[in-house]
Motif scaffolding. Structure first.
Motif, PDB file in Angstrom:
ATOM      1  N   ARG A   1       0.852  -1.249  -0.014  1.00 54.17           N
ATOM      2  CA  ARG A   1       0.170   0.114   0.045  1.00 54.17           C
ATOM      3  C   ARG A   1       0.822   1.336   0.085  1.00 54.17           C
ATOM      4  NH1 ARG A   1      -2.701  -3.194   4.436  1.00 54.17           N
ATOM      5  NH2 ARG A   1      -4.619  -3.876   3.383  1.00 54.17           N
TER       6      ARG A   1
ATOM      7  N   SER B   1      -0.308   3.233   5.301  1.00 58.45           N
ATOM      8  CA  SER B   1      -0.753   2.280   5.980  1.00 58.45           C
ATOM      9  C   SER B   1      -2.351   2.591   6.614  1.00 58.45           C
ATOM     10  CB  SER B   1      -0.199   1.993   7.580  1.00 58.45           C
ATOM     11  OG  SER B   1      -0.872   1.417   8.501  1.00 58.45           O
ATOM     12  N   PRO B   2      -3.093   1.398   6.629  1.00 57.00           N
ATOM     13  CA  PRO B   2      -4.644   1.754   6.744  1.00 57.00           C
ATOM     14  C   PRO B   2      -4.807   1.749   8.162  1.00 57.00           C
ATOM     15  CG  PRO B   2      -4.363  -0.638   6.199  1.00 57.00           C
ATOM     16  CD  PRO B   2      -2.952   0.323   6.110  1.00 57.00           C
ATOM     17  N   TYR B   3      -3.963   1.943   9.144  1.00 57.75           N
ATOM     18  CA  TYR B   3      -4.170   1.799  10.579  1.00 57.75           C
ATOM     19  C   TYR B   3      -3.773   3.262  10.744  1.00 57.75           C
ATOM     20  CZ  TYR B   3      -4.056  -3.129   9.356  1.00 57.75           C
ATOM     21  OH  TYR B   3      -4.067  -4.448   8.979  1.00 57.75           O
TER      22      TYR B   3
END
Length: 105
Positions: A21, A24-26
């Motif tokens: 990605r 980060s999706p967090y």
């Protein structure tokens, strides 16, 4: 994998792909070393009496690593073997610090 009855398969001509990605999706909390926190959680759940060697290496600075009781219960429910079993049967050539004559930096 091995400790809980699984296997690691080597398949000729197989391929492994990774998708990375852009970000980060967090959401990371400022001031929290996520890698260290997760390593401590791993040690608590999987390393049994060998976790002391990791803790010694990080100066026993465990901080707040959260509740791992559900992870420990899962390990017990799956009837996973001990880390000593792993060392004796899967990775017997691994050097264990406790067997050293001396230690240091």
């Amino acid at each position: 994998t091995w400790m809980c009855g699984g296997t690691l398969e080597i398949v000729p001509c197989s391929h492994v792909g990774h998708i990375f990605r852009k970000r980060s999706p967090y959401k990371w909390r400022t001031g929290v070393n996520v890698l260290k926190k997760n390593s401590i959680r791993l040690a608590e759940v999987w390393l049994d009496e060998y976790k002391k060697y990791y803790y010694e290496r990080i100066g026993y600075d465990l901080g707040n690593y959260g509740d791992v009781s559900e992870r420990k219960a899962l390990r017990e429910r799956l009837q996973c073997k001990s880390f000593k079993w792993y060392l004796d049967n899967v990775y017997p050539e691994l050097f264990v610090p406790g067997e050293a004559i001396a230690s240091g930096e």
